[in-house]
Motif scaffolding. Structure first.
Motif, PDB file in Angstrom:
ATOM      1  N   SER A 117       0.942  -1.082   0.121  1.00 30.28           N
ATOM      2  CA  SER A 117      -0.128  -0.032   0.135  1.00 30.28           C
ATOM      3  C   SER A 117       0.728   1.402   0.085  1.00 30.28           C
ATOM      4  O   SER A 117       0.678   2.092  -0.954  1.00 30.28           O
ATOM      5  CB  SER A 117      -0.865  -0.093   1.087  1.00 30.28           C
ATOM      6  OG  SER A 117      -1.835   1.305   1.242  1.00 30.28           O
ATOM      7  N   VAL A 118       1.826   1.452   0.919  1.00 29.30           N
ATOM      8  CA  VAL A 118       2.809   2.473   1.160  1.00 29.30           C
ATOM      9  C   VAL A 118       3.445   2.631  -0.266  1.00 29.30           C
ATOM     10  O   VAL A 118       3.569   3.729  -0.883  1.00 29.30           O
ATOM     11  CB  VAL A 118       3.588   2.484   2.301  1.00 29.30           C
ATOM     12  CG1 VAL A 118       4.663   3.618   2.182  1.00 29.30           C
ATOM     13  CG2 VAL A 118       2.768   2.418   3.604  1.00 29.30           C
ATOM     14  N   THR A 119       4.233   1.587  -0.481  1.00 33.14           N
ATOM     15  CA  THR A 119       5.028   1.903  -2.012  1.00 33.14           C
ATOM     16  C   THR A 119       4.128   1.925  -3.004  1.00 33.14           C
ATOM     17  O   THR A 119       4.562   2.799  -3.932  1.00 33.14           O
ATOM     18  CB  THR A 119       5.848   0.544  -2.146  1.00 33.14           C
ATOM     19  OG1 THR A 119       5.105  -0.657  -2.182  1.00 33.14           O
ATOM     20  CG2 THR A 119       6.900   0.361  -0.971  1.00 33.14           C
ATOM     21  N   ALA A 120       2.959   1.399  -3.170  1.00 30.08           N
ATOM     22  CA  ALA A 120       1.992   1.806  -4.546  1.00 30.08           C
ATOM     23  C   ALA A 120       1.659   3.348  -4.510  1.00 30.08           C
ATOM     24  O   ALA A 120       1.699   3.914  -5.424  1.00 30.08           O
ATOM     25  CB  ALA A 120       0.912   0.830  -4.303  1.00 30.08           C
ATOM     26  N   ARG A 121       1.180   3.589  -3.288  1.00 30.40           N
ATOM     27  CA  ARG A 121       0.836   5.127  -3.248  1.00 30.40           C
ATOM     28  C   ARG A 121       2.050   6.051  -3.659  1.00 30.40           C
ATOM     29  O   ARG A 121       1.918   7.019  -4.529  1.00 30.40           O
ATOM     30  CB  ARG A 121       0.455   5.644  -1.847  1.00 30.40           C
ATOM     31  CG  ARG A 121      -0.059   6.814  -1.918  1.00 30.40           C
ATOM     32  CD  ARG A 121      -0.667   7.474  -0.530  1.00 30.40           C
ATOM     33  NE  ARG A 121       0.247   7.053   0.733  1.00 30.40           N
ATOM     34  CZ  ARG A 121       0.336   6.043   1.507  1.00 30.40           C
ATOM     35  NH1 ARG A 121      -0.770   5.177   1.347  1.00 30.40           N
ATOM     36  NH2 ARG A 121       1.127   6.152   2.555  1.00 30.40           N
ATOM     37  N   ASN A 122       3.316   5.782  -3.375  1.00 33.29           N
ATOM     38  CA  ASN A 122       4.668   6.617  -3.255  1.00 33.29           C
ATOM     39  C   ASN A 122       4.985   6.476  -4.735  1.00 33.29           C
ATOM     40  O   ASN A 122       5.318   7.403  -5.631  1.00 33.29           O
ATOM     41  CB  ASN A 122       5.448   6.459  -2.281  1.00 33.29           C
ATOM     42  CG  ASN A 122       5.024   6.940  -1.172  1.00 33.29           C
ATOM     43  OD1 ASN A 122       4.252   7.706  -0.903  1.00 33.29           O
ATOM     44  ND2 ASN A 122       5.670   6.281  -0.008  1.00 33.29           N
ATOM     45  N   ILE A 123       4.927   5.465  -5.398  1.00 33.17           N
ATOM     46  CA  ILE A 123       5.463   4.946  -6.772  1.00 33.17           C
ATOM     47  C   ILE A 123       4.560   5.514  -7.885  1.00 33.17           C
ATOM     48  O   ILE A 123       5.108   6.164  -8.727  1.00 33.17           O
ATOM     49  CB  ILE A 123       6.075   3.558  -7.124  1.00 33.17           C
ATOM     50  CG1 ILE A 123       6.938   3.280  -6.030  1.00 33.17           C
ATOM     51  CG2 ILE A 123       6.215   3.171  -8.515  1.00 33.17           C
ATOM     52  CD1 ILE A 123       7.440   1.648  -5.858  1.00 33.17           C
ATOM     53  N   ALA A 126       4.805   9.243  -7.951  1.00 37.55           N
ATOM     54  CA  ALA A 126       5.935   9.793  -8.623  1.00 37.55           C
ATOM     55  C   ALA A 126       6.037   9.486  -9.996  1.00 37.55           C
ATOM     56  O   ALA A 126       6.542  10.319 -10.844  1.00 37.55           O
ATOM     57  CB  ALA A 126       7.337   8.870  -8.135  1.00 37.55           C
ATOM     58  N   GLU A 127       5.156   8.267 -10.458  1.00 42.22           N
ATOM     59  CA  GLU A 127       5.016   8.064 -12.106  1.00 42.22           C
ATOM     60  C   GLU A 127       3.829   9.104 -12.610  1.00 42.22           C
ATOM     61  O   GLU A 127       3.719   8.864 -13.600  1.00 42.22           O
ATOM     62  CB  GLU A 127       4.840   6.722 -12.342  1.00 42.22           C
ATOM     63  CG  GLU A 127       6.065   5.563 -11.965  1.00 42.22           C
ATOM     64  CD  GLU A 127       7.145   5.992 -12.966  1.00 42.22           C
ATOM     65  OE1 GLU A 127       6.755   6.027 -14.167  1.00 42.22           O
ATOM     66  OE2 GLU A 127       8.284   6.001 -12.695  1.00 42.22           O
ATOM     67  N   GLY A 128       3.135   9.665 -11.643  1.00 44.87           N
ATOM     68  CA  GLY A 128       1.918  10.222 -12.175  1.00 44.87           C
ATOM     69  C   GLY A 128       0.901   9.297 -12.742  1.00 44.87           C
ATOM     70  O   GLY A 128       0.311   9.603 -13.834  1.00 44.87           O
ATOM     71  N   ARG A 129       0.734   8.049 -12.332  1.00 46.85           N
ATOM     72  CA  ARG A 129      -0.116   7.093 -12.567  1.00 46.85           C
ATOM     73  C   ARG A 129      -0.994   6.698 -11.741  1.00 46.85           C
ATOM     74  O   ARG A 129      -0.772   7.099 -10.331  1.00 46.85           O
ATOM     75  CB  ARG A 129       0.556   5.857 -13.195  1.00 46.85           C
ATOM     76  CG  ARG A 129       1.569   5.564 -12.325  1.00 46.85           C
ATOM     77  CD  ARG A 129       1.959   3.875 -12.635  1.00 46.85           C
ATOM     78  NE  ARG A 129       1.287   3.050 -12.431  1.00 46.85           N
ATOM     79  CZ  ARG A 129       1.059   1.687 -12.394  1.00 46.85           C
ATOM     80  NH1 ARG A 129       2.077   1.252 -13.175  1.00 46.85           N
ATOM     81  NH2 ARG A 129       0.387   0.970 -12.018  1.00 46.85           N
TER      82      ARG A 129
END
Length: 183
Positions: A117-123, A126-129
């Motif tokens: 959850s945390v990494t999906a939100r942040n990545i 960052a990717e604008g997706r």
């Protein structure tokens, strides 16, 4: 929070028990072909197939970007010693290997959900997706002996060498092998 023992959501069986040392593999949503070969009904064979498929580099390979791999590594390390004991890890371009010991009061599925959850939100930010970053399921296998534990830690830390991403395990910056050599 109680641990549940064996459970399944209909695809892979999971074992969740405090004190277990587990090898966990979770991958990006686009990292595997859309369908699993129909002859792979045995979870161990399905896991071996997925491991090879992850290393084949399907999909966008978002974790090849150092900032994204660092984000995942930071997240794995964040609750080390508090919710689990991190024994080994390796962030690959399409998937993540982790070896942890579960602590009382922290279910495996909750720990993995937090990482994802945390990494999906942040990545994704960052990717604008938007949308799913990670595959819903993960693979886990508990260690049944000291020999299996040692083999698994070695396997996890050598994964970048096997995939021809590094010459030595300690050369890969997103792995416990590097941290051990630098300590």
């Amino acid at each position: 929070m109680e641990h549940t023992g064996w459970r399944s959501r209909g695809y892979l069986p999971h074992c969740d028990e405090r004190g277990l040392v587990q090898h966990i593999v979770f991958g990006l949503a686009d990292a595997l072909p859309k369908s699993v070969p129909s002859n792979l009904t045995d979870p161990a064979k399905r896991g071996a197939w997925a491991d090879k498929a992850f290393d084949a580099g399907h999909g966008a390979r978002l974790l090849r970007k150092p900032s994204h791999a660092e984000e995942v590594q930071r997240c794995l390390l964040h609750h080390d010693g508090e919710r689990y004991a991190l024994a080994a890890w390796c962030v690959m371009p399409t998937h993540v290997h982790v070896v942890i010991e579960q602590f009382e009061g922290h279910r495996l599925e909750d720990v993995i959900h937090a990482w994802k959850s945390v990494t999906a939100r942040n990545i994704n930010r960052a990717e604008g997706r938007g949308g799913a970053l990670w595959r819903r399921e993960y693979f886990d296998r508990f260690m049944r002996s000291e020999q299996q534990y040692e083999w698994t830690v070695n396997y996890v830390e050598r994964n970048p060498v096997t995939a021809r991403l590094a010459k030595r395990p300690e050369d890969w910056p997103f792995s416990s092998a590097r941290w051990k050599r630098c300590a």
